[in-house]
Design a protein around this motif. Structure first.
Motif, PDB file in Angstrom:
ATOM      1  N   LEU A 206       0.822  -1.199   0.000  1.00  0.00           N
ATOM      2  CA  LEU A 206       0.000   0.000   0.000  1.00  0.00           C
ATOM      3  C   LEU A 206       0.861   1.255   0.000  1.00  0.00           C
ATOM      4  O   LEU A 206       0.464   2.302  -0.505  1.00  0.00           O
ATOM      5  N   VAL A 207       2.073   1.169   0.553  1.00  0.00           N
ATOM      6  CA  VAL A 207       2.978   2.311   0.596  1.00  0.00           C
ATOM      7  C   VAL A 207       3.585   2.617  -0.770  1.00  0.00           C
ATOM      8  O   VAL A 207       3.790   3.779  -1.119  1.00  0.00           O
ATOM      9  N   SER A 208       3.830   1.598  -1.544  1.00  0.00           N
ATOM     10  CA  SER A 208       4.607   1.784  -2.773  1.00  0.00           C
ATOM     11  C   SER A 208       3.838   1.478  -4.059  1.00  0.00           C
ATOM     12  O   SER A 208       4.418   1.519  -5.146  1.00  0.00           O
ATOM     13  N   GLU A 209       2.540   1.172  -3.964  1.00  0.00           N
ATOM     14  CA  GLU A 209       1.733   0.909  -5.160  1.00  0.00           C
ATOM     15  C   GLU A 209       1.662   2.171  -6.024  1.00  0.00           C
ATOM     16  O   GLU A 209       1.287   3.250  -5.547  1.00  0.00           O
ATOM     17  N   ILE A 210       2.020   2.048  -7.294  1.00  0.00           N
ATOM     18  CA  ILE A 210       2.048   3.192  -8.197  1.00  0.00           C
ATOM     19  C   ILE A 210       0.714   3.407  -8.899  1.00  0.00           C
ATOM     20  O   ILE A 210       0.276   4.542  -9.078  1.00  0.00           O
ATOM     21  N   ASP A 211       0.057   2.323  -9.291  1.00  0.00           N
ATOM     22  CA  ASP A 211      -1.220   2.435 -10.002  1.00  0.00           C
ATOM     23  C   ASP A 211      -2.260   3.082  -9.090  1.00  0.00           C
ATOM     24  O   ASP A 211      -2.674   2.498  -8.087  1.00  0.00           O
ATOM     25  N   GLN A 212      -2.710   4.280  -9.428  1.00  0.00           N
ATOM     26  CA  GLN A 212      -3.591   5.045  -8.550  1.00  0.00           C
ATOM     27  C   GLN A 212      -4.927   4.343  -8.319  1.00  0.00           C
ATOM     28  O   GLN A 212      -5.444   4.322  -7.197  1.00  0.00           O
ATOM     29  N   LYS A 213      -5.509   3.771  -9.353  1.00  0.00           N
ATOM     30  CA  LYS A 213      -6.802   3.094  -9.197  1.00  0.00           C
ATOM     31  C   LYS A 213      -6.689   1.892  -8.276  1.00  0.00           C
ATOM     32  O   LYS A 213      -7.543   1.671  -7.422  1.00  0.00           O
ATOM     33  N   VAL A 214      -5.623   1.127  -8.443  1.00  0.00           N
ATOM     34  CA  VAL A 214      -5.402  -0.039  -7.581  1.00  0.00           C
ATOM     35  C   VAL A 214      -5.167   0.420  -6.141  1.00  0.00           C
ATOM     36  O   VAL A 214      -5.702  -0.167  -5.195  1.00  0.00           O
ATOM     37  N   TRP A 215      -4.381   1.485  -5.989  1.00  0.00           N
ATOM     38  CA  TRP A 215      -4.095   1.998  -4.643  1.00  0.00           C
ATOM     39  C   TRP A 215      -5.375   2.458  -3.952  1.00  0.00           C
ATOM     40  O   TRP A 215      -5.594   2.128  -2.780  1.00  0.00           O
ATOM     41  N   VAL A 216      -6.217   3.209  -4.632  1.00  0.00           N
ATOM     42  CA  VAL A 216      -7.473   3.709  -4.047  1.00  0.00           C
ATOM     43  C   VAL A 216      -8.342   2.541  -3.594  1.00  0.00           C
ATOM     44  O   VAL A 216      -8.903   2.545  -2.488  1.00  0.00           O
ATOM     45  N   TRP A 217      -8.446   1.529  -4.439  1.00  0.00           N
ATOM     46  CA  TRP A 217      -9.268   0.355  -4.114  1.00  0.00           C
ATOM     47  C   TRP A 217      -8.751  -0.343  -2.864  1.00  0.00           C
ATOM     48  O   TRP A 217      -9.509  -0.644  -1.945  1.00  0.00           O
ATOM     49  N   ARG A 218      -7.449  -0.557  -2.810  1.00  0.00           N
ATOM     50  CA  ARG A 218      -6.881  -1.262  -1.649  1.00  0.00           C
ATOM     51  C   ARG A 218      -6.931  -0.412  -0.396  1.00  0.00           C
ATOM     52  O   ARG A 218      -7.151  -0.918   0.706  1.00  0.00           O
ATOM     53  N   ARG A 219      -6.721   0.888  -0.533  1.00  0.00           N
ATOM     54  CA  ARG A 219      -6.791   1.788   0.625  1.00  0.00           C
ATOM     55  C   ARG A 219      -8.198   1.777   1.215  1.00  0.00           C
ATOM     56  O   ARG A 219      -8.365   1.742   2.436  1.00  0.00           O
TER      57      ARG A 219
ATOM     58  N   LEU B  39      -4.763  -8.280   9.661  1.00  0.00           N
ATOM     59  CA  LEU B  39      -4.510  -9.508   8.917  1.00  0.00           C
ATOM     60  C   LEU B  39      -5.805 -10.086   8.365  1.00  0.00           C
ATOM     61  O   LEU B  39      -5.848 -10.574   7.233  1.00  0.00           O
ATOM     62  N   ASN B  40      -6.877 -10.032   9.154  1.00  0.00           N
ATOM     63  CA  ASN B  40      -8.163 -10.526   8.670  1.00  0.00           C
ATOM     64  C   ASN B  40      -8.612  -9.773   7.426  1.00  0.00           C
ATOM     65  O   ASN B  40      -9.103 -10.359   6.458  1.00  0.00           O
ATOM     66  N   HIS B  41      -8.457  -8.445   7.447  1.00  0.00           N
ATOM     67  CA  HIS B  41      -8.855  -7.633   6.291  1.00  0.00           C
ATOM     68  C   HIS B  41      -7.997  -7.973   5.073  1.00  0.00           C
ATOM     69  O   HIS B  41      -8.504  -8.036   3.952  1.00  0.00           O
ATOM     70  N   ILE B  42      -6.721  -8.203   5.297  1.00  0.00           N
ATOM     71  CA  ILE B  42      -5.832  -8.545   4.183  1.00  0.00           C
ATOM     72  C   ILE B  42      -6.214  -9.892   3.575  1.00  0.00           C
ATOM     73  O   ILE B  42      -6.292 -10.049   2.349  1.00  0.00           O
ATOM     74  N   VAL B  43      -6.487 -10.883   4.435  1.00  0.00           N
ATOM     75  CA  VAL B  43      -6.849 -12.216   3.946  1.00  0.00           C
ATOM     76  C   VAL B  43      -8.183 -12.179   3.210  1.00  0.00           C
ATOM     77  O   VAL B  43      -8.338 -12.767   2.129  1.00  0.00           O
TER      78      VAL B  43
ATOM     79  N   ASP C 109       2.150  -6.234   1.807  1.00  0.00           N
ATOM     80  CA  ASP C 109       1.335  -5.471   2.752  1.00  0.00           C
ATOM     81  C   ASP C 109       1.598  -5.880   4.195  1.00  0.00           C
ATOM     82  O   ASP C 109       1.675  -5.037   5.102  1.00  0.00           O
ATOM     83  N   ILE C 110       1.715  -7.177   4.424  1.00  0.00           N
ATOM     84  CA  ILE C 110       1.967  -7.653   5.795  1.00  0.00           C
ATOM     85  C   ILE C 110       3.295  -7.104   6.302  1.00  0.00           C
ATOM     86  O   ILE C 110       3.389  -6.615   7.439  1.00  0.00           O
TER      87      ILE C 110
END
Length: 390
Positions: A14-27, A168-172, A189-190
């Motif tokens: 999440l810190v280093s994701e460059i793709d903005q759309k992917v980052w927004v979704w994961r955030r 961790l639950n949210h990540i899984v 991410d972990i």
């Protein structure tokens, strides 16, 4: 961040994701873990873990035993992030005689990044190859450990076992609902949550103790505020520490002088010009809150530890983008609120219970290994405050 030592560290976290759309979704998927309602549910676990350190320090508070507060805080923050974010009982504060394997691996990786960034020929020097081998081993340890955490929790969820509602639950669950997501990104991410939740807070607290020792008037005022707000109350809530306005100011001033993460990086989407210099789109730009927070034009007498810079009236006058220990904009550190609450409760309990004197041999220099930390480890001796002793 793919480490130049040919091993992956933060990868596409999440810190280093460059793709903005992917980052927004994961955030958006991770945001529930850092909302105020969720953080309130962490109070009990925070107090339990912190009190283990308080008990340990009380046993060392003879005014003679030298204690590295950086080491103590490193063990505590690792226990806290392990328990709160990943449901793990790491017990580093109680059951240890030296730094944990995890802490050593994190610090070795940070040192490796720092060396590699500052010396473009680092990997080509034969004299560094042994160290590079150790860094690669540490990176491998972190990734294997993180993948094992993920797989064990995933199996528990699939079996229908009870699992805590933690990071961790949210990540899984993010992976289970989006099977196309690369497993290596999950590991990224972990690792970043472990690292960001441990090393930086320990460094912040260590620097703060040094600053308080150097500024006895600030320490006295802070201790008075803590006693007035909670007395010798052992369980500190978020509401308790949020009432301590001077505590908040002390933390912010410590972050101004000694931000654990001194730099942040951005890439412009379009060609831009700064002070006559043309910067093409996609060019990595490093910005230093360590530098900007120490500039005279923004912070008068910048080397002075002066928490009143962050009093409500004064803070509003601070120029934007001169102070950003958690970065700024949409990519502000997702764990900012948690880190602040954690640091405040720990520091309040330390101030409430202990007097401390820095060791005469303690250096006041800064050691940089990606993060900033006090050189020598903030070594001090402790004694119990009279009210705590009684």
């Amino acid at each position: 961040m793919v480490f130049h030592l040919n091993f992956r560290f933060f990868g596409k976290s999440l810190v280093s994701e460059i793709d903005q759309k992917v980052w927004v979704w994961r955030r958006q998927l991770m945001n529930p873990c850092f909302q105020k309602s969720y953080l309130r549910g962490l109070e009990s676990a925070l107090n339990t873990e912190i009190d283990l350190l308080i008990t340990r320090l009380a046993g060392l508070a003879d005014g003679k035993t030298k204690v590295s507060m950086l080491d103590e805080f490193n063990h505590l923050t690792l226990d806290i992030i392990g328990k709160i974010a990943f449901g793990m009982e790491m017990n580093n504060v109680v059951n240890r005689t030296e730094k944990s394997e995890f802490t050593k691996a994190i610090q070795l990786c940070f040192r490796g990044i720092s060396e590699n960034v500052t010396d473009p020929f680092f990997t080509f020097k034969i004299s560094n190859w042994s160290f590079i081998k150790d860094v690669r081993k540490a990176l491998r340890f972190l990734r294997v450990f993180s993948k094992q955490c993920f797989e064990e929790r995933k199996a528990a969820i699939e079996r229908g076992d009870y699992t805590p509602d933690d990071i961790l639950n949210h990540i899984v669950k993010m992976k289970l609902e989006n099977p196309e997501l690369d497993d290596e990104v999950i590991v990224d991410d972990i690792i970043v949550f472990f690292v960001a939740g441990q090393e930086t807070t320990a460094c912040l607290l260590s620097f703060t103790m040094i600053c308080l020792w150097q500024n006895k008037d600030v320490l006295k005022r802070l201790r008075t505020e803590v006693y007035d707000a909670v007395g010798m109350k052992s369980y500190l809530s978020i509401e308790d520490v949020n009432k301590m306005k001077y505590l908040d100011m002390v933390i912010k001033e410590s972050l101004r002088l000694y931000p654990p993460g001194p730099n942040t990086f951005r890439e412009p989407k379009h060609d831009i010009e700064i002070l006559g210099y043309k910067i093409p789109a996609g060019t990595p730009i490093a910005m230093s809150t360590y530098v900007s927070s120490r500039l005279e034009q923004y912070f008068p007498d910048p080397l002075k530890f002066f928490p009143d810079r962050f009093s409500p009236d004064a803070e509003n006058k601070i120029t934007s983008y001169t102070y950003y220990p958690f970065t700024l904009g949409p990519r502000t550190c997702i764990g900012k609120s948690f880190a602040e609450i954690e640091a405040k409760i720990i520091l309040a309990k330390i101030i409430q219970r202990f007097n401390f004197e820095m060791d005469p041999g303690q250096s006041f220099d800064i050691e940089e290994s990606t993060t900033l930390k006090p050189k020598g480890g903030a070594v001090c001796t402790l004694t119990l405050c009279d009210s705590f002793e009684g």
